[in-house]
Design an enzyme around this catalytic site. Structure first.
Site, PDB file in Angstrom:
ATOM      1  N   ASP A   1       2.389 -90.839  17.457  1.00 39.82           N
ATOM      2  CA  ASP A   1       3.332 -89.993  16.724  1.00 39.82           C
ATOM      3  C   ASP A   1       4.756 -90.530  16.829  1.00 39.82           C
ATOM      4  O   ASP A   1       5.043 -91.419  17.640  1.00 39.82           O
ATOM      5  CB  ASP A   1       3.272 -88.535  17.229  1.00 39.82           C
ATOM      6  CG  ASP A   1       3.196 -88.431  18.755  1.00 39.82           C
ATOM      7  OD1 ASP A   1       3.496 -89.420  19.441  1.00 39.82           O
ATOM      8  OD2 ASP A   1       2.842 -87.352  19.252  1.00 39.82           O
TER       9      ASP A   1
ATOM     10  N   ASN B   1       0.482 -76.271  25.431  1.00 39.15           N
ATOM     11  CA  ASN B   1      -0.206 -75.401  24.475  1.00 39.15           C
ATOM     12  C   ASN B   1      -1.469 -76.054  23.916  1.00 39.15           C
ATOM     13  O   ASN B   1      -2.016 -75.615  22.920  1.00 39.15           O
ATOM     14  CB  ASN B   1       0.743 -75.000  23.332  1.00 39.15           C
ATOM     15  CG  ASN B   1       1.194 -76.191  22.488  1.00 39.15           C
ATOM     16  OD1 ASN B   1       0.861 -77.338  22.781  1.00 39.15           O
ATOM     17  ND2 ASN B   1       1.941 -75.929  21.432  1.00 39.15           N
TER      18      ASN B   1
ATOM     19  N   HIS C   1      -1.712 -79.079  22.627  1.00 35.46           N
ATOM     20  CA  HIS C   1      -1.583 -80.034  21.529  1.00 35.46           C
ATOM     21  C   HIS C   1      -1.930 -81.438  22.003  1.00 35.46           C
ATOM     22  O   HIS C   1      -1.734 -81.781  23.169  1.00 35.46           O
ATOM     23  CB  HIS C   1      -0.210 -79.960  20.836  1.00 35.46           C
ATOM     24  CG  HIS C   1       0.957 -80.524  21.581  1.00 35.46           C
ATOM     25  ND1 HIS C   1       2.070 -79.780  21.887  1.00 35.46           N
ATOM     26  CD2 HIS C   1       1.209 -81.757  22.057  1.00 35.46           C
ATOM     27  CE1 HIS C   1       2.948 -80.541  22.515  1.00 35.46           C
ATOM     28  NE2 HIS C   1       2.450 -81.749  22.640  1.00 35.46           N
TER      29      HIS C   1
ATOM     30  N   GLU D   1      -0.363 -79.509  16.546  1.00 32.18           N
ATOM     31  CA  GLU D   1      -0.049 -78.209  17.125  1.00 32.18           C
ATOM     32  C   GLU D   1      -1.189 -77.216  16.872  1.00 32.18           C
ATOM     33  O   GLU D   1      -2.041 -77.459  16.009  1.00 32.18           O
ATOM     34  CB  GLU D   1       1.245 -77.675  16.496  1.00 32.18           C
ATOM     35  CG  GLU D   1       2.477 -78.530  16.793  1.00 32.18           C
ATOM     36  CD  GLU D   1       3.029 -78.329  18.200  1.00 32.18           C
ATOM     37  OE1 GLU D   1       2.282 -77.972  19.123  1.00 32.18           O
ATOM     38  OE2 GLU D   1       4.244 -78.539  18.372  1.00 32.18           O
TER      39      GLU D   1
HETATM   40  C1  GLP Z   1       4.712 -84.735  23.356  1.00 31.83           C
HETATM   41  C2  GLP Z   1       3.894 -85.868  22.748  1.00 31.83           C
HETATM   42  C3  GLP Z   1       2.460 -85.821  23.217  1.00 31.83           C
HETATM   43  C4  GLP Z   1       2.407 -85.657  24.716  1.00 31.83           C
HETATM   44  C5  GLP Z   1       3.044 -84.369  25.115  1.00 31.83           C
HETATM   45  C6  GLP Z   1       3.060 -84.135  26.613  1.00 31.83           C
HETATM   46  O1  GLP Z   1       4.713 -83.590  22.598  1.00 31.83           O
HETATM   47  N1  GLP Z   1       3.919 -85.879  21.325  1.00 31.83           N
HETATM   48  O2  GLP Z   1       1.793 -87.009  22.803  1.00 31.83           O
HETATM   49  O3  GLP Z   1       1.075 -85.703  25.148  1.00 31.83           O
HETATM   50  O4  GLP Z   1       4.384 -84.362  24.672  1.00 31.83           O
HETATM   51  O5  GLP Z   1       4.176 -84.730  27.185  1.00 31.83           O
HETATM   52  P1  GLP Z   1       4.332 -85.058  28.724  1.00 31.83           P
HETATM   53  O6  GLP Z   1       3.403 -86.192  28.988  1.00 31.83           O
HETATM   54  O7  GLP Z   1       5.760 -85.472  28.893  1.00 31.83           O
HETATM   55  O8  GLP Z   1       3.984 -83.835  29.460  1.00 31.83           O
END
Ligand code: GLP
Length: 240
Positions: free
Chosen positions: A67, A138, A140, A145
């Protein structure tokens, strides 16, 4: 699904890195799906520290990131996922940056609604051999989402309040967090031959539990889309 509840994120990251390096040893043309966020950072460090020692090269590897933000203010370019990947991995391995792909450039102004050419490009490259995933509180995955469809492909998406709040830690002000992103779809992710999901910290417990216990896809928890993937490994420091 294989679930490894390990003692530390260090241990999980080492195992994740070794899975990638072992596959690279067998296939120098590996196609990797990569994730950003704080979760995979340690794993990327292990890859950086060990690929040379193991006499491996990324020069024929292709990568597809999950992304990218849309509408990032110019003073926040360092928060783009392109910049994150360059800094945390690409600049420190021998990969050809022309082989590193994102679904959109964070500099893009004329955003479309349809980005399925990214899925086509992945297919043309033989599909993703190993997909690295983090997970949102959440549930995702990438930026899919809650409410995302099982058949979703790469597309423009509005971020939820909860994700904006979670990601505001990287910005001076919550209003500076982009409200939109382009994300690979649930179907795009599911098509990966092998998936490694990393989840660290108690705040991810509910989401991981939903996935581990899932018997079918629950739209409210996008991570449950992976419940029947034939090669999913979860590496977590959460004790179940
Ligand atoms: C973001 C990214 C995801 C990631 C998530 C969790 O929203 N788009 O790909 O898995 O955050 O982030 P973190 O690894 O910092 O907890």
């Amino acid at each position: 699904m294989k679930v490894f509840s390990l003692d530390s994120k260090d241990e999980c990251s080492k195992i994740g890195a070794n899975i990638i390096l072992d596959e690279l040893e067998k296939n120098k043309n590996l196609v990797l799906g990569l994730a950003t966020g704080s979760t995979p950072e340690l794993m990327y460090n292990y890859i950086i520290d060990n690929f040379k020692k193991r006499n491996l090269s990324f020069k024929d590897v292709k990568t597809f990131n999950l992304d990218e933000y849309v509408g990032l203010k110019p003073n926040y370019e360092d928060q783009s996922y392109r910049n994150f990947m360059n800094t945390c991995l690409f600049n420190q391995i021998d990969i050809d940056k022309n082989n590193t792909h994102f679904p959109v450039s964070y500099k893009e102004i004329n955003v479309q609604n349809n980005y399925d050419s990214y899925d086509k490009l992945i297919d043309e490259n033989g599909g993703i051999d190993i997909q690295i995933l983090g997970i949102g509180n959440n549930g995702h995955i990438a930026f899919n989402e809650p409410g995302s469809e099982l058949e979703s492909k790469t597309r423009l998406i509005e971020l939820t309040e909860s994700t904006i709040k979670a990601n505001s830690r990287f910005f001076d002000n919550i209003n500076d967090v982009p409200k939109k992103a382009v994300t690979m779809g649930i179907n795009s992710i599911f098509n990966a031959k092998k998936i490694i999901l990393l989840a660290f910290g108690e705040n991810k417990r509910e989401a991981v539990e939903k996935l581990i216990n899932a018997k079918s896809f629950d739209k409210n928890w996008p991570c449950t889309s992976l419940y029947n993937h034939e090669d999913l490994t979860i590496l977590t420091d959460i004790q179940f």
